[in-house]
Design a protein around this motif. Structure first.
Motif, PDB file in Angstrom:
ATOM      1  N   ARG A  20      12.301-105.283  11.017  1.00  0.00           N
ATOM      2  CA  ARG A  20      12.807-106.583  10.384  1.00  0.00           C
ATOM      3  C   ARG A  20      11.696-106.882   9.041  1.00  0.00           C
ATOM      4  O   ARG A  20      10.527-106.241   8.118  1.00  0.00           O
ATOM      5  CB  ARG A  20      13.023-107.392  10.621  1.00  0.00           C
ATOM      6  CG  ARG A  20      11.838-108.746  11.624  1.00  0.00           C
ATOM      7  CD  ARG A  20      12.395-109.443  11.894  1.00  0.00           C
ATOM      8  NE  ARG A  20      13.066-109.954  13.444  1.00  0.00           N
ATOM      9  CZ  ARG A  20      14.048-109.932  13.524  1.00  0.00           C
ATOM     10  NH1 ARG A  20      14.236-111.190  12.957  1.00  0.00           N
ATOM     11  NH2 ARG A  20      14.856-110.358  15.115  1.00  0.00           N
ATOM     12  N   PRO A  86      10.749-107.040  -0.505  1.00  0.00           N
ATOM     13  CA  PRO A  86      10.497-106.732   1.322  1.00  0.00           C
ATOM     14  C   PRO A  86      10.049-106.270   1.757  1.00  0.00           C
ATOM     15  O   PRO A  86       9.279-105.060   1.692  1.00  0.00           O
ATOM     16  CB  PRO A  86      11.730-106.508   1.674  1.00  0.00           C
ATOM     17  CG  PRO A  86      12.166-105.907   0.338  1.00  0.00           C
ATOM     18  CD  PRO A  86      11.486-106.199  -0.581  1.00  0.00           C
ATOM     19  N   SER A 125      11.137-116.221   3.499  1.00  0.00           N
ATOM     20  CA  SER A 125      12.456-115.800   4.132  1.00  0.00           C
ATOM     21  C   SER A 125      11.860-114.508   5.134  1.00  0.00           C
ATOM     22  O   SER A 125      11.126-113.602   4.642  1.00  0.00           O
ATOM     23  CB  SER A 125      13.241-114.969   2.914  1.00  0.00           C
ATOM     24  OG  SER A 125      13.584-116.507   2.198  1.00  0.00           O
ATOM     25  N   GLU A 127      14.039-111.856   7.570  1.00  0.00           N
ATOM     26  CA  GLU A 127      14.950-111.894   7.805  1.00  0.00           C
ATOM     27  C   GLU A 127      15.978-111.271   9.606  1.00  0.00           C
ATOM     28  O   GLU A 127      15.219-111.939  10.711  1.00  0.00           O
ATOM     29  CB  GLU A 127      15.210-110.046   8.290  1.00  0.00           C
ATOM     30  CG  GLU A 127      16.498-109.186   7.885  1.00  0.00           C
ATOM     31  CD  GLU A 127      15.267-107.739   8.140  1.00  0.00           C
ATOM     32  OE1 GLU A 127      17.240-106.890   8.774  1.00  0.00           O
ATOM     33  OE2 GLU A 127      15.354-107.060   8.210  1.00  0.00           O
ATOM     34  N   ARG A 129      19.538-111.715  11.815  1.00  0.00           N
ATOM     35  CA  ARG A 129      20.712-111.185  11.638  1.00  0.00           C
ATOM     36  C   ARG A 129      22.137-111.677  10.929  1.00  0.00           C
ATOM     37  O   ARG A 129      22.930-113.470  11.505  1.00  0.00           O
ATOM     38  CB  ARG A 129      21.221-110.480  12.730  1.00  0.00           C
ATOM     39  CG  ARG A 129      20.745-109.430  13.758  1.00  0.00           C
ATOM     40  CD  ARG A 129      21.114-109.151  14.668  1.00  0.00           C
ATOM     41  NE  ARG A 129      21.088-110.279  15.798  1.00  0.00           N
ATOM     42  CZ  ARG A 129      19.924-110.078  16.245  1.00  0.00           C
ATOM     43  NH1 ARG A 129      18.377-109.766  16.693  1.00  0.00           N
ATOM     44  NH2 ARG A 129      20.126-111.183  17.016  1.00  0.00           N
ATOM     45  N   ASP A 130      23.215-111.644  10.361  1.00  0.00           N
ATOM     46  CA  ASP A 130      24.073-113.174   9.544  1.00  0.00           C
ATOM     47  C   ASP A 130      24.664-113.089  10.287  1.00  0.00           C
ATOM     48  O   ASP A 130      24.915-114.726  10.233  1.00  0.00           O
ATOM     49  CB  ASP A 130      25.493-111.643   9.054  1.00  0.00           C
ATOM     50  CG  ASP A 130      24.750-111.237   7.420  1.00  0.00           C
ATOM     51  OD1 ASP A 130      23.721-112.084   7.056  1.00  0.00           O
ATOM     52  OD2 ASP A 130      25.958-110.237   7.167  1.00  0.00           O
ATOM     53  N   GLY A 167      21.533-112.688   5.357  1.00  0.00           N
ATOM     54  CA  GLY A 167      20.663-111.706   6.674  1.00  0.00           C
ATOM     55  C   GLY A 167      19.531-111.926   6.480  1.00  0.00           C
ATOM     56  O   GLY A 167      18.663-111.375   6.787  1.00  0.00           O
ATOM     57  N   ARG A 168      18.756-113.344   5.489  1.00  0.00           N
ATOM     58  CA  ARG A 168      17.884-114.124   6.067  1.00  0.00           C
ATOM     59  C   ARG A 168      17.598-115.449   6.313  1.00  0.00           C
ATOM     60  O   ARG A 168      18.786-116.128   5.725  1.00  0.00           O
ATOM     61  CB  ARG A 168      17.346-113.767   4.930  1.00  0.00           C
ATOM     62  CG  ARG A 168      17.048-113.828   3.880  1.00  0.00           C
ATOM     63  CD  ARG A 168      16.743-113.214   2.439  1.00  0.00           C
ATOM     64  NE  ARG A 168      17.331-113.496   0.999  1.00  0.00           N
ATOM     65  CZ  ARG A 168      16.569-114.501   0.400  1.00  0.00           C
ATOM     66  NH1 ARG A 168      15.848-115.769   0.344  1.00  0.00           N
ATOM     67  NH2 ARG A 168      17.135-115.289  -0.551  1.00  0.00           N
ATOM     68  N   TRP A 323      17.086-107.503  -2.858  1.00  0.00           N
ATOM     69  CA  TRP A 323      16.318-107.595  -2.289  1.00  0.00           C
ATOM     70  C   TRP A 323      16.985-106.350  -1.227  1.00  0.00           C
ATOM     71  O   TRP A 323      16.094-106.343   0.219  1.00  0.00           O
ATOM     72  CB  TRP A 323      16.191-108.714  -1.360  1.00  0.00           C
ATOM     73  CG  TRP A 323      14.928-108.659  -1.193  1.00  0.00           C
ATOM     74  CD1 TRP A 323      13.586-109.469  -1.765  1.00  0.00           C
ATOM     75  CD2 TRP A 323      15.283-109.466   0.328  1.00  0.00           C
ATOM     76  NE1 TRP A 323      12.563-109.948  -1.157  1.00  0.00           N
ATOM     77  CE2 TRP A 323      13.303-109.624   0.867  1.00  0.00           C
ATOM     78  CE3 TRP A 323      15.146-109.769   1.380  1.00  0.00           C
ATOM     79  CZ2 TRP A 323      12.617-110.269   1.305  1.00  0.00           C
ATOM     80  CZ3 TRP A 323      14.520-110.002   3.169  1.00  0.00           C
ATOM     81  CH2 TRP A 323      12.790-110.734   2.733  1.00  0.00           C
ATOM     82  N   TRP A 324      18.775-106.381  -0.756  1.00  0.00           N
ATOM     83  CA  TRP A 324      18.811-105.562  -0.153  1.00  0.00           C
ATOM     84  C   TRP A 324      19.207-103.812  -0.098  1.00  0.00           C
ATOM     85  O   TRP A 324      19.178-103.425   0.671  1.00  0.00           O
ATOM     86  CB  TRP A 324      20.638-106.507   0.818  1.00  0.00           C
ATOM     87  CG  TRP A 324      19.740-107.658   1.276  1.00  0.00           C
ATOM     88  CD1 TRP A 324      19.903-108.504   1.226  1.00  0.00           C
ATOM     89  CD2 TRP A 324      19.143-107.477   2.386  1.00  0.00           C
ATOM     90  NE1 TRP A 324      19.927-109.291   2.028  1.00  0.00           N
ATOM     91  CE2 TRP A 324      18.911-109.389   3.080  1.00  0.00           C
ATOM     92  CE3 TRP A 324      17.851-106.610   3.658  1.00  0.00           C
ATOM     93  CZ2 TRP A 324      18.413-109.623   4.066  1.00  0.00           C
ATOM     94  CZ3 TRP A 324      17.325-107.347   4.249  1.00  0.00           C
ATOM     95  CH2 TRP A 324      17.305-108.586   4.713  1.00  0.00           C
ATOM     96  N   ARG A 345      14.091-102.350   0.651  1.00  0.00           N
ATOM     97  CA  ARG A 345      12.783-102.210   0.482  1.00  0.00           C
ATOM     98  C   ARG A 345      12.280-100.382   0.613  1.00  0.00           C
ATOM     99  O   ARG A 345      11.468 -99.885   0.699  1.00  0.00           O
ATOM    100  CB  ARG A 345      12.832-101.682   2.081  1.00  0.00           C
ATOM    101  CG  ARG A 345      12.795-101.291   3.319  1.00  0.00           C
ATOM    102  CD  ARG A 345      12.750-101.232   4.644  1.00  0.00           C
ATOM    103  NE  ARG A 345      13.648-102.673   5.243  1.00  0.00           N
ATOM    104  CZ  ARG A 345      14.151-102.838   6.285  1.00  0.00           C
ATOM    105  NH1 ARG A 345      12.962-102.696   7.749  1.00  0.00           N
ATOM    106  NH2 ARG A 345      15.017-103.308   6.645  1.00  0.00           N
ATOM    107  N   THR A 379      22.932-102.211   5.448  1.00  0.00           N
ATOM    108  CA  THR A 379      21.765-103.114   5.340  1.00  0.00           C
ATOM    109  C   THR A 379      23.063-104.504   4.844  1.00  0.00           C
ATOM    110  O   THR A 379      23.762-104.551   4.529  1.00  0.00           O
ATOM    111  CB  THR A 379      21.328-102.741   3.956  1.00  0.00           C
ATOM    112  OG1 THR A 379      21.846-102.190   2.907  1.00  0.00           O
ATOM    113  CG2 THR A 379      20.188-101.908   4.585  1.00  0.00           C
TER     114      THR A 379
END
Length: 381
Positions: A20, A86, A125, A127, A129-130, A167-168, A323-324, A345, A379
């Motif tokens: 992560r 990230p 921030s 990471e 999971r949603d 995601g974060r 970012w993602w 990333r 992602t």
């Protein structure tokens, strides 16, 4: 023995996709004129005049510019802001994220010329999971906020923000730098990971932790925990604040005793030891000492560019990057175009491999294929 050079796009992506990630944003007020007689400047009024801020490739923020350090600079209302790329959550990550923040600040200051930057806020921030980020944020705001407030805020701060994002999870507080930022990042990481493990369990890992009903954050979804949310003003007496039958120091120490085993699984002994010292009072809280400067930081590359690259018969363009996710356009000539989607990333490592000539043959082959190619790594949007 040196690590073998990756010889395919899939290997580059695979090498940099594990684990992560964390990141830091820092906001600044801008002033012009001599200290004592300086005047505030709205960042939006000077943004178009920056001489070389970087590429505008973030589809969600037209003001954002990806700078040569890999970070982004942008505006947030009247303030200027930097956002690190990230950073993988692993031992030493607090040093890495601070190095990126410091490098981005230097780039921003150079772009602003004679203007002066004054730190305004910090957002950390982690990471998540949603499906878990909202309950994790709720648990942090209601039961775990006091330790974060103590290690991040100052005597004049209003409180902290706890914001679930795609995601974060984002924790927002006072501007921090140097070891104060390292300690705040380390404790935030450990707090979020502990909360993630404890969501859904009625008696969480810190029995007796003070409860609070945080206010709804303004502007964006989330929660705001005020300095007086627990009764007394936490930022007047700091560690000595009476909260129920305990002092804030007791709450901080109990919380860290439960977070520490989690922290040891992802952070270095030095990073854990720094928080040990802050919790024990061997190092001051931000409200107990002046603001740190960033001090010596690790070196990060500061020569990246996100413009067009010509590799043999293939022209590569970075179409978008956040970012993602990142999107590359490959143009092989004669109407052959392909698009490659990358985890955000991995953008810099892929560009490094491109610049080293390691992917030339593969890119040419992709452009000759009849089916557009995207990677299969999932992602957050």
């Amino acid at each position: 023995m040196a690590a073998a050079q990756p010889d395919s796009l899939a290997e580059v992506i695979g090498r940099w996709s594990g684990g992560r990630v964390i990141g830091v944003e820092r906001e600044y007020e801008i002033y012009t004129g001599p200290p004592g007689g300086d005047r505030p400047v709205d960042a939006r009024t000077v943004w178009r005049d920056l001489p070389g801020p970087g590429r505008a490739i973030d589809p969600g923020d037209p003001q954002a510019r990806r700078c040569p350090t890999g970070a982004a600079i942008t505006t947030d209302g009247p303030h200027a802001e930097i956002a690190t790329p990230p950073v993988v959550l692993e031992p030493g990550c607090t040093d890495t994220v601070l190095a990126h923040a410091a490098a981005a600040e230097r780039h921003l200051a150079a772009q602003l010329g004679g203007h002066r930057l004054v730190g305004y806020s910090t957002h950390i921030s982690v990471e998540v999971r949603d499906h878990a980020v909202v309950p994790v944020a709720r648990l942090v705001a209601r039961r775990m906020a006091i330790p974060l407030m103590l290690v991040l805020d100052r005597a004049g701060s209003p409180g902290v923000l706890v914001r679930p994002r795609p995601g974060r999870l984002e924790i927002g507080g006072e501007f921090a730098a140097g070891d104060q930022l390292r300690a705040a990042v380390a404790l935030t990481v450990a707090t979020v990971l502990l909360a993630e493990r404890r969501i859904g369990i009625r008696r969480i890992a810190a029995p007796g932790a003070p409860r609070v009903r945080p206010a709804r954050a303004t502007e964006r979804f989330g929660w705001y925990v005020d300095r007086t949310a627990f009764g007394p003003d936490l930022y007047v007496a700091g560690r000595a604040t009476r909260i129920g039958r305990a002092q804030a120091q007791d709450v901080l120490a109990r919380h860290w005793s439960r977070c520490r085993p989690v922290a040891r699984t992802v952070l270095s002994d030095t990073e854990v030891g720094l928080v040990d010292h802050v919790v024990a009072g061997l190092r001051p809280l931000p409200m107990e000492a002046p603001l740190d400067d960033d001090g010596p930081v690790a070196a990060v590359p500061d020569h990246r560019h996100y413009g067009e690259r010509v590799r043999g018969v293939v022209t590569v363009r970075v179409v978008a990057a956040s970012w993602w996710k990142a999107l590359l356009q490959l143009d092989g000539g004669h109407g052959s175009q392909r698009w490659v989607t990358l985890p955000g990333r991995t953008l810099d490592p892929v560009l490094d491999a491109l610049d080293a000539g390691l992917l030339d043959d593969e890119l040419a082959l992709l452009c000759r294929q009849s089916v557009p190619v995207t990677n299969r790594w999932r992602t957050p949007a």
